[in-house]
Design a protein around this motif. Structure first.
Motif, mmCIF file in Angstrom:
data_model
loop_
_atom_site.group_PDB
_atom_site.id
_atom_site.type_symbol
_atom_site.label_atom_id
_atom_site.label_comp_id
_atom_site.label_asym_id
_atom_site.label_seq_id
_atom_site.Cartn_x
_atom_site.Cartn_y
_atom_site.Cartn_z
ATOM 1 N N ASN A 1 0.829 -1.215 0.000
ATOM 2 C CA ASN A 1 0.000 0.000 0.000
ATOM 3 C C ASN A 1 0.860 1.260 0.000
ATOM 4 O OD1 ASN A 1 -2.378 -1.488 0.029
ATOM 5 N ND2 ASN A 1 -2.482 -1.533 2.264
ATOM 6 N N LYS A 2 2.003 1.218 0.706
ATOM 7 C CA LYS A 2 2.874 2.393 0.768
ATOM 8 C C LYS A 2 3.473 2.693 -0.605
ATOM 9 C CE LYS A 2 4.959 5.735 2.840
ATOM 10 N NZ LYS A 2 4.182 6.870 3.405
ATOM 11 N N ILE A 3 3.900 1.672 -1.324
ATOM 12 C CA ILE A 3 4.473 1.879 -2.662
ATOM 13 C C ILE A 3 3.417 2.457 -3.598
ATOM 14 C CG2 ILE A 3 5.424 0.707 -4.686
ATOM 15 C CD1 ILE A 3 7.415 1.010 -2.430
ATOM 16 N N LYS A 4 2.223 1.929 -3.549
ATOM 17 C CA LYS A 4 1.132 2.437 -4.395
ATOM 18 C C LYS A 4 0.831 3.896 -4.065
ATOM 19 C CE LYS A 4 -1.334 -1.911 -5.335
ATOM 20 N NZ LYS A 4 -2.606 -2.649 -5.153
ATOM 21 N N GLU A 5 0.895 4.195 -2.780
ATOM 22 C CA GLU A 5 0.625 5.576 -2.336
ATOM 23 C C GLU A 5 1.703 6.530 -2.846
ATOM 24 O OE1 GLU A 5 0.966 7.995 1.860
ATOM 25 O OE2 GLU A 5 0.091 5.977 1.934
ATOM 26 N N LEU A 6 2.980 6.120 -2.755
ATOM 27 C CA LEU A 6 4.066 6.977 -3.225
ATOM 28 C C LEU A 6 3.968 7.218 -4.736
ATOM 29 C CD1 LEU A 6 7.093 5.480 -1.223
ATOM 30 C CD2 LEU A 6 5.885 7.625 -0.777
ATOM 31 N N ILE A 7 3.597 6.201 -5.490
ATOM 32 C CA ILE A 7 3.443 6.342 -6.943
ATOM 33 C C ILE A 7 2.284 7.288 -7.264
ATOM 34 C CG2 ILE A 7 2.824 5.103 -9.067
ATOM 35 C CD1 ILE A 7 4.261 2.662 -7.905
ATOM 36 N N LYS A 8 1.200 7.132 -6.548
ATOM 37 C CA LYS A 8 0.013 7.969 -6.772
ATOM 38 C C LYS A 8 0.287 9.430 -6.440
ATOM 39 C CE LYS A 8 -4.902 8.205 -5.567
ATOM 40 N NZ LYS A 8 -6.001 7.589 -4.739
ATOM 41 N N LEU B 1 9.183 10.777 -8.215
ATOM 42 C CA LEU B 1 9.211 9.405 -7.712
ATOM 43 C C LEU B 1 10.503 9.127 -6.952
ATOM 44 C CD1 LEU B 1 7.792 7.418 -10.778
ATOM 45 C CD2 LEU B 1 6.812 7.425 -8.474
ATOM 46 N N ARG B 2 11.629 9.516 -7.528
ATOM 47 C CA ARG B 2 12.905 9.222 -6.904
ATOM 48 C C ARG B 2 13.077 9.981 -5.586
ATOM 49 N NH1 ARG B 2 18.153 8.339 -10.132
ATOM 50 N NH2 ARG B 2 18.362 7.034 -8.261
ATOM 51 N N LYS B 3 12.553 11.226 -5.531
ATOM 52 C CA LYS B 3 12.595 11.987 -4.281
ATOM 53 C C LYS B 3 11.747 11.306 -3.213
ATOM 54 C CE LYS B 3 13.420 16.650 -6.145
ATOM 55 N NZ LYS B 3 12.829 17.992 -6.346
ATOM 56 N N ALA B 4 10.576 10.813 -3.604
ATOM 57 C CA ALA B 4 9.684 10.150 -2.651
ATOM 58 C C ALA B 4 10.317 8.870 -2.111
ATOM 59 C CB ALA B 4 8.350 9.841 -3.328
ATOM 60 N N PHE B 5 10.927 8.096 -3.010
ATOM 61 C CA PHE B 5 11.581 6.862 -2.562
ATOM 62 C C PHE B 5 12.753 7.176 -1.637
ATOM 63 C CE2 PHE B 5 10.208 5.003 -6.908
ATOM 64 C CZ PHE B 5 8.961 4.667 -6.393
ATOM 65 N N LEU B 6 13.538 8.195 -2.002
ATOM 66 C CA LEU B 6 14.696 8.568 -1.198
ATOM 67 C C LEU B 6 14.270 9.068 0.181
ATOM 68 C CD1 LEU B 6 17.705 9.066 -0.855
ATOM 69 C CD2 LEU B 6 17.402 11.302 -1.954
ATOM 70 N N LYS B 7 13.219 9.885 0.227
ATOM 71 C CA LYS B 7 12.730 10.430 1.490
ATOM 72 C C LYS B 7 12.311 9.303 2.441
ATOM 73 C CE LYS B 7 9.159 13.444 3.431
ATOM 74 N NZ LYS B 7 8.000 14.330 3.134
ATOM 75 N N HIS B 8 11.584 8.341 1.910
ATOM 76 C CA HIS B 8 11.102 7.255 2.764
ATOM 77 C C HIS B 8 12.255 6.336 3.187
ATOM 78 C CE1 HIS B 8 7.691 5.306 4.580
ATOM 79 N NE2 HIS B 8 8.086 4.122 4.115
ATOM 80 N N THR C 1 12.067 -3.107 -1.200
ATOM 81 C CA THR C 1 11.092 -2.729 -2.225
ATOM 82 C C THR C 1 11.341 -1.317 -2.729
ATOM 83 O OG1 THR C 1 9.468 -4.167 -1.123
ATOM 84 C CG2 THR C 1 8.631 -2.632 -2.773
ATOM 85 N N LEU C 2 11.670 -0.423 -1.827
ATOM 86 C CA LEU C 2 12.002 0.952 -2.237
ATOM 87 C C LEU C 2 13.240 0.962 -3.128
ATOM 88 C CD1 LEU C 2 11.386 2.762 1.166
ATOM 89 C CD2 LEU C 2 10.094 3.168 -0.939
ATOM 90 N N ILE D 1 15.745 1.789 -8.362
ATOM 91 C CA ILE D 1 16.680 1.390 -9.419
ATOM 92 C C ILE D 1 15.949 1.131 -10.731
ATOM 93 C CG2 ILE D 1 16.653 -1.122 -9.022
ATOM 94 C CD1 ILE D 1 19.702 -1.073 -9.378
ATOM 95 N N THR D 2 14.692 0.689 -10.634
ATOM 96 C CA THR D 2 13.885 0.464 -11.845
ATOM 97 C C THR D 2 13.518 1.786 -12.493
ATOM 98 O OG1 THR D 2 12.984 -1.600 -10.932
ATOM 99 C CG2 THR D 2 11.769 -0.562 -12.736
ATOM 100 N N VAL D 3 13.052 2.727 -11.680
ATOM 101 C CA VAL D 3 12.684 4.055 -12.202
ATOM 102 C C VAL D 3 13.905 4.763 -12.773
ATOM 103 C CG1 VAL D 3 11.867 6.359 -11.547
ATOM 104 C CG2 VAL D 3 10.664 4.330 -10.723
#
Length: 438
Positions: free
Chosen positions: A110-117, A130-137, A154-155, A160-162
């Protein structure tokens, strides 16, 4: 083994009228099938009498595998069984399935879906958001002294995929007309797998690994088919990715280039499922408690370019059944990220199953190796209590009715023959021209 031996000339493309006569004589001598395995044996005889023989299906039936992943390979089995009034056997095989462990935990998913949204809603560059959100978390987790966890992994996977999407190199690879190798596509997947398995002792080896289990089978087949057929080729099957734990083979996976032909894709399917069946047959021969046997099955991956699927191979009665589990997709565009969440979820099921499997297999494997070592220094009378685990798997034409199952709680009747791998006439001169390794 006799059935497979008589089929060798056909698979070597030098079948004669004498071979056909012998096969027909054997078919007339067979009694009415009583088990699922016997039905597949009978079907293999029927296939041998067809004008245009389906060699892929023949390899599966001779190996006693029912392959539900591809309808073209399961429909003939269904038609045969229903035509001959084996409705109960078909129902049992077609409804049999494995129970998978949980993939991603709900919180992480749910957290990954939320960050993408949320990143999609924000102004500015979507990829940068996206990369800022992943880095922040990730920094929040590190501040809590969480160095590695499912959430952190998962982050890392999504970051790395993005990061690899939309780069100059990625665009070049997409638009380039240069034919890419299987390694090109596997490399993207391996970076994800490295993150996924970094907190385990599971080894996912690549680079045309050789399966030692299939090597042993091919050596046994060489003895049965006579040395003129395949002694020169008793080197084991080459696989694109082999999953091991403490040196024990647990599953195989295969890759083909994007745009591979339909026949090449099907050849890969047939090869991969036979490799996994061989591994599973070996695992089930180990001294495993009955309560654990339901969790002993193989999970393999088949990829064509950046898309693929996960499948299972499990044992019922005297056959092996392969079922589709889920689609897998590596994103080439940011619009595919939401679908990629489901792929990562499936890959965690893949990881968690192998973690569960190693907990069962490694102790059993060590016990088996210890008993094998002790057997060199003990009389047969002393070894009698342990050999109950290891009935001769190669004697597939013998009955198991004389086995006293009550005397051994861990014994399971095991009648499926060794996997049939296509024999070759002579040693290969070009290492890239082996059609059955496709």
């Amino acid at each position: 083994m006799v059935r497979a031996k008589k089929s060798v000339p056909l698979l070597r493309n030098d079948c004669t009228l004498d071979n056909v006569f012998e096969l027909n004589r054997m078919e007339r001598s067979i009694t009415i099938p009583t088990t699922t395995g016997h039905c597949l044996d009978d079907l293999s005889f029927s296939l041998l009498n067809e004008n245009n023989i389906n060699t892929d299906l023949l390899k599966l039936t001779l190996s006693r595998i029912i392959y539900f992943v591809n309808d073209s390979l399961s429909l003939p089995v269904k038609q045969y069984l229903l035509k001959n009034d084996f409705h109960d056997i078909w129902k049992r095989a077609s409804t049999s399935e494995v129970v998978l462990p949980q993939g991603l935990d709900p919180e992480t998913k749910n957290k990954i879906k939320e960050l993408i949204k949320d990143a999609k809603k924000e102004d500015g560059d979507y990829k940068l958001n996206l990369r800022k959100a992943f880095l922040k978390h990730r920094l929040e987790l590190l501040n809590q002294n969480i160095v590695d966890s499912t959430m952190m992994q998962t982050l890392d996977i999504f970051d790395i995929t993005v990061a690899s999407i939309g780069t100059i190199n990625a665009q070049y690879e997409i638009n380039s007309k240069t034919i890419k190798s299987e390694t090109t596509y596997y490399r993207r997947f391996s970076t994800i797998l490295d993150i996924l398995l970094r907190d385990t002792i599971i080894d996912a080896s690549d680079g045309e690994q050789t399966s030692m289990i299939t090597k042993e089978i091919m050596i046994n087949n060489s003895k049965a088919f006579t040395s003129a057929v395949c002694n020169d080729w008793a080197i084991g099957r080459r696989v694109d990715m082999m999953v091991r734990s403490c040196g024990v083979e647990l599953s195989t996976s295969e890759w083909k280039i994007k745009g591979a032909s339909k026949s090449a894709g099907r050849n890969q399917q047939v090869k991969n499922v036979r490799d996994n069946k061989s591994i599973l047959k070996h695992l089930l021969s180990l001294p495993i408690n009955n309560s654990d046997k339901k969790n002993v099955f193989c999970l393999g991956l088949d990829f064509i370019g950046t898309v693929g699927y996960m499948f299972s191979v499990h044992n019922i009665d005297d056959v092996f059944v392969a079922n589709f589990i889920s689609d897998l997709e590596l994103p080439e565009d940011l619009s595919q990220l939401e679908a990629f969440v489901e792929t990562v979820d499936s890959l965690y099921k893949f990881k968690n199953h192998h973690l569960n499997l190693q907990e069962i297999i490694i102790p059993a494997h060590r016990h088996h190796e210890n008993q094998q070592s002790l057997a060199q220094h003990q009389t047969p009378a002393k070894r009698r209590t342990d050999t109950k685990y290891h009935k001769n798997d190669d004697d597939d034409d013998s009955d198991d009715d004389d086995v006293d199952e009550d005397s051994c709680s861990d014994y399971v009747p095991y009648r499926s023959p060794n996997t049939l791998f296509s024999p070759r006439k002579k040693k290969r001169t070009n290492p890239l021209s082996d059609p059955d390794d496709a």
